[in-house]
Design a protein around this motif. Structure first.
Motif, short mmCIF file in Angstrom:
data_model
loop_
_atom_site.label_atom_id
_atom_site.label_comp_id
_atom_site.label_asym_id
_atom_site.label_seq_id
_atom_site.Cartn_x
_atom_site.Cartn_y
_atom_site.Cartn_z
N GLN A 11 0.86 -1.11 -0.04
CA GLN A 11 0.05 -0.28 0.06
C GLN A 11 1.10 0.95 0.01
O GLN A 11 0.60 1.90 -0.67
CB GLN A 11 -0.53 -0.02 1.25
CG GLN A 11 -1.62 1.35 1.00
CD GLN A 11 -3.18 0.85 0.51
OE1 GLN A 11 -3.09 1.04 -0.44
NE2 GLN A 11 -4.30 0.34 1.45
N ALA A 47 -0.50 4.49 4.77
CA ALA A 47 -1.23 3.39 4.18
C ALA A 47 -1.88 3.21 5.61
O ALA A 47 -2.61 2.20 5.73
CB ALA A 47 -0.16 2.65 3.63
N SER A 69 -9.08 -1.76 1.07
CA SER A 69 -7.71 -1.01 1.14
C SER A 69 -7.19 -1.18 3.37
O SER A 69 -6.73 -1.60 3.43
CB SER A 69 -8.33 0.41 0.88
OG SER A 69 -9.37 0.88 1.84
#
Lengths: 356, 128
Positions: free
Chosen positions: A39, A58, B64
């Motif tokens: 990420q 992140a 995410s």
């Protein structure tokens, strides 16, 4: 350690803390670490962020540690609920009820055989009657216990623990310590169903111990009934009857407790206590019981034995051998007690994993 | 996705949220299986799964936050996916996922059932 790594590790440490009940938490953390790195790299490439900023970003994108850990625990709980069976039904792994029942009956039958042997030798009918009554009661209660479903209770405890975890502001370890859940650690579920023999191997110690004792009883019985050796004197009757009563009595109490309460931790402790009694009895016998096996053999004045110095040497150590045999069975009981107490986390909160 | 004209009562909100949660959970499982199937030949690692999840679902299923790893772990334990570690050029080793033969069968069966039940609901609701 670099500052960006510190941030990542701090986050992962928090997740890890909440994942404490899971046995493969280290693997989970490794994968989450790789995710954060990927990420951060992507953020650095796409947004031109510095390394530190990318890692910070992140971490911000990650779920709150507690919520993230809860997702894993939630998935685990469905798994555990599906796999769980009561301690009587499945002793820690996938030993089938039938296997466990057969072992139990063999065990009780061995004790009954001992009682009957004593009765035959001693002509003491009372020992036999009481032994049979207690033995049948114990087997009946044990069998009944096998079919008692504790699933409802388990589900309630799962729910309760999950609520505690979700509401708690304290660490999961604390939650585990303070909760009164009495379920024992479940091993990480094996991807492969345990086969009969591998499952059976889990109880090999007890099984071999039982076979060993049954073998000794059989040998003594044959020797005595064929009038080769008068092994049983009054001491043996008394001690034999006492051992039978103690063994059956402790077994009965254990079974009654299983049926009555059926909690893993407490029954494990009780089983440990039973085995400690076995260990202590064996230790007392080894140290204090006046064995007369050598004298009994010599009293027969068997010419083959009396004339052979090698055989006489062996006969001279007969009592020592007997002490060793009893000692070994005592050690088996002792190991079983330790097994009950520690291997499956009878009381260690840290071992009571997979609770939720 | 909750898009309702009238505000819901607390109880109803809870009920709907619970139902949606279950529905999205099932959707996520199927989506993960579908993404892994797409990359069956090479395998696909967690972060890439999350990215595809986000881009193909236009953010409806967000990868995410990394919560989907819990489901991946579940799928692996159920032997629907297998994994292997591979060195990453940018950081720690990545876990690459592939569908197992059992997983492929489960995916096909699940997807067929989704289509089936979706069809049933569509006929039921649109032909009222």
């Amino acid at each position: 350690m670099n500052k960006q790594l510190e941030t990542v590790e701090l986050y992962l440490e928090k997740v890890s803390m909440y994942l404490e009940p899971l046995s493969d938490k280290d693997q989970i953390i490794k994968e989450l670490r790789a995710h954060i790195w990927d990420q951060a790299n992507r953020l650095s490439e796409n947004k031109g962020l510095s390394i530190q900023a990318a890692f910070d970003q992140a971490i911000l994108l990650m779920e709150d540690p507690k919520t993230l850990a809860a997702k894993f625990l939630e998935e685990e709980s469905s798994d555990f609920a599906a796999e769980w069976k009561s301690p009587i039904q499945v002793p820690e792994t996938k030993v089938q009820n039938e296997q466990f029942l057969v072992l139990a009956i063999i065990g009780f039958a061995a004790v009954l055989l001992m009682a009957l042997t004593i009765q035959i030798i001693s002509n003491d009918l009372l020992v036999s009657i009481i032994a049979v009554i207690i033995g049948v009661l114990a087997i009946g209660m044990f069998t009944f216990g096998l079919y008692l479903s504790d699933e409802k209770l388990f589900q309630e405890q799962i729910k309760r623990f999950r609520e505690l975890f979700q509401k708690s502001e304290i660490s999961p370890q604390e939650t585990m310590k303070t909760s009164s859940i009495s379920f024992v650690q479940e091993k990480p579920v094996s991807v492969k169903e345990a086969g009969f023999w591998s499952a059976f191997g889990e109880h090999l110690g007890g099984f071999l111990g039982g076979i060993f004792i049954a073998f000794i009883i059989g040998v003594i019985f044959v020797l005595d009934t064929s009038n080769l050796l008068p092994l049983f004197n009054e001491n043996w009757y008394t001690i034999g009857a006492l051992a039978t009563y103690v063994a059956l009595g402790s077994g009965l109490v254990y079974c009654a407790f299983l049926v009555g309460f059926g909690r893993i931790r407490t029954t494990r402790l009780l089983s440990a206590a039973k085995n400690i009694i076995g260990f202590s009895c064996a230790a007392i016998l080894v140290w204090y019981y006046p064995f007369t096996l050598e004298l009994a053999i010599l009293a027969q004045n068997i010419p083959e034995v009396m004339s052979d110095p090698d055989l006489l040497l062996i006969v001279g150590k007969a009592d020592l051998f007997l002490r060793m045999i009893i000692g070994i069975s005592g050690i088996i009981s002792g190991i079983s007690a330790l097994y009950d107490m520690f291997k499956f986390g009878a009381w260690k909160p840290s071992d009571r994993k997979s609770l939720i | 996705m909750m898009n309702l004209k009238e505000p819901l009562t607390d109880d109803l909100t809870k009920w709907v949220a619970k139902e949606i949660n279950q529905l999205s959970g099932s959707t996520l499982r199927l989506a993960l299986l579908a993404i892994i199937k797409k990359h069956q030949s090479t395998g696909i690692y967690g972060y890439a799964i999350g990215e595809e999840l986000f881009s193909f679902t236009e953010g409806e299923l967000d990868g995410s936050k990394a919560t989907f790893y819990a489901i991946l772990r579940r799928l692996e334990k159920d032997q629907l996916v297998s994994s292997e570690l591979q060195v990453s050029p940018t950081g720690p080793a990545r876990k690459y996922y592939r569908l197992t033969p059992k997983g492929e069968r489960a995916y096909n069966a699940l997807w067929q059932n989704w289509i089936h039940y979706y069809g049933i609901l569509q006929r039921l609701i649109e032909n009222k």
